[in-house]
Design an enzyme around this catalytic site. Structure first.
Site, PDB file in Angstrom:
ATOM      1  CD  GLN A 212      -2.813  -0.957   2.523  1.00  0.00           C
ATOM      2  OE1 GLN A 212      -3.200   0.131   2.909  1.00  0.00           O
ATOM      3  NE2 GLN A 212      -3.111  -2.075   3.152  1.00  0.00           N
ATOM      4  CG  ASP A 262      -4.720  -5.617   7.206  1.00  0.00           C
ATOM      5  OD1 ASP A 262      -4.487  -4.492   7.698  1.00  0.00           O
ATOM      6  OD2 ASP A 262      -4.936  -5.783   5.997  1.00  0.00           O
ATOM      7  CB  ALA A 291     -11.618  -4.189  10.579  1.00  0.00           C
ATOM      8  CG  ASP A 311      -3.806   3.271  11.893  1.00  0.00           C
ATOM      9  OD1 ASP A 311      -4.422   4.290  11.515  1.00  0.00           O
ATOM     10  OD2 ASP A 311      -2.622   3.032  11.580  1.00  0.00           O
ATOM     11  CB  CYS A 351      -5.285   8.637   7.834  1.00  0.00           C
ATOM     12  SG  CYS A 351      -6.076   7.266   6.970  1.00  0.00           S
TER      13      CYS A 351
END
Length: 408
Positions: A212, A262, A291, A311, A351
């Protein structure tokens, strides 16, 4: 006495674009780096410029403000490159900016693993460069950078001495600039295996050609360190772990065990390799899956952890996705909070550019409350200092991390 003749307008070697009379030229003079489409005179000539064209920006009184890169198809129609309207954008120009960026990172970090260039804040709009020892990964996310890539790469090699430069031409930003996706090695030998990245006492595996973004997220380094301090002797759950993110830092900080979650099997394989390389593979486990589904399953199973970290990717990358994104952050907090043992810790991250700190904090608190818990905020974290922010462009501070201690 003869009347004074008017001062002739300066002659430039590049095309000129001009602000509308009502545009705020003072903000640009004081460092704001963007010009929006409704602030520029978009006549037929300007509208016909190819994306990435270099032009001189003038205010409404025809006074030069600097050298900009123009993309008529973008809402941000011009981005400031240099206060000197006649600046030559060549290898020497790139070297000067890269040397300044390198001086900061070399002072901050003993090993050459960091974000070397963080776009506007380092004077290179739309350009991201991450350094992994002898390899640098460049993301030229703006048309002007794509057009000047050869000079940028030559300067990068000259300033840093890296042996390999990888161009990672993927992501949403390039599509907005009308650029094609492309992954290529543009200097030196191609990496044949993941690069080992030492960070916070752990060894991370970065896949620079297939992972990524640029292969690893350096921005969470300071927040990983905070989690490691909370993790001594703890049972840790790291959701959206990517290549081991918080889990490996927590184990390096003395966690008793860590479960990393993940959706990506390749990312989890890299995380496992990192745990083994770090010497704590026996304390590290993985669980592949969505998730939200895994969080729900762990709740049904009655699992409890002393430290839980979530996250996720950007749920609200732009304003149209804000409300749905905030609901997703709230849901994450609601599902994660019940998994935290009494008196334990919950770290929630965002983010998303569109979700500011206040909105993210409120969504997280609502979710924790809906999960039947209460807590105090111990830490508000942001991206590390290798991700500087222009004070005039505070919204570019995208990363937020909140650490809660939940009720006992």
């Amino acid at each position: 006495m003869e009347p004074m003749s008017p001062t002739p307008a300066p002659s430039y070697s590049r095309p000129v674009v001009r602000l509308r009379p009502k545009a705020e030229a003072r903000a640009i003079r004081h460092g704001f780096p963007w010009v929006y489409a409704d602030e520029l005179v978009l006549d037929r000539r300007t509208s016909g410029m190819a994306p990435g064209t270099l032009a001189v920006l003038e205010d409404a009184e025809r006074r030069a403000l600097g050298l900009v890169t123009v993309n008529p198809a973008s809402k941000i129609v011009a981005r400031m490159l240099d206060r000197d309207p006649e600046a030559a954008v060549d290898q020497a120009w790139f070297e000067a900016r890269l040397a300044r960026a390198l001086a900061l990172r070399a002072r901050l970090y003993p090993a050459p693993f960091y974000r070397l260039v963080h776009a506007e804040a380092d004077g290179l709009p739309g350009v991201v460069i991450d350094r992994f020892g002898e390899v640098a990964v460049v993301q030229p996310n703006a048309a002007w950078a794509e057009a000047h890539l050869a000079a940028l790469v030559a300067a990068l090699v000259a300033v840093t001495g890296v042996a390999t430069v990888v161009k990672n031409g993927s992501g949403r930003a390039r599509g907005l600039e009308g650029l094609a996706e492309e992954m290529a090695v543009v200097h030196g030998p191609a990496p044949t295996e993941p690069v080992v990245v030492p960070m916070n006492g752990a060894s991370y595996m970065a896949d620079l050609m297939g992972g990524q973004k640029t292969g690893l997220f350096f921005d969470q380094r300071e927040n990983h360190a905070l989690a490691a301090r909370l993790a001594r002797g703890a049972r840790v759950l790291d959701v959206f772990t990517h290549v081991g993110g918080f889990a490996l830092a927590a184990l390096a900080g003395g966690a008793a065990q860590a479960l990393a979650v993940d959706a990506s099997a390749p990312a989890l394989a890299l995380a496992e390799a990192g745990a083994k390389a770090s010497g704590f593979g026996d304390r590290f486990q993985t669980r592949q899956g969505d998730a939200f589904a895994v969080l729900e399953a762990l709740g049904t199973e009655g699992a409890r952890f002393d430290l839980v970290i979530c996250d996720p990717p950007a749920f609200a990358p732009a304003k149209p996705a804000l409300e749905a994104g905030l609901r997703a952050y709230e849901r994450i907090a609601r599902l994660a909070a019940p998994l935290v043992a009494p008196g334990g810790y919950l770290v929630l991250c965002s983010c998303s550019h569109a979700a500011d700190l206040s909105a993210f904090r409120n969504a997280s608190a609502r979710g924790i409350g809906r999960g039947g818990r209460r807590g105090q905020i111990l830490w508000t974290g942001f991206a590390g200092p290798d991700h500087p922010v222009l004070p005039q462009l505070a919204e570019s501070s995208y990363l937020k991390a909140l650490a809660f201690r939940l009720d006992g």
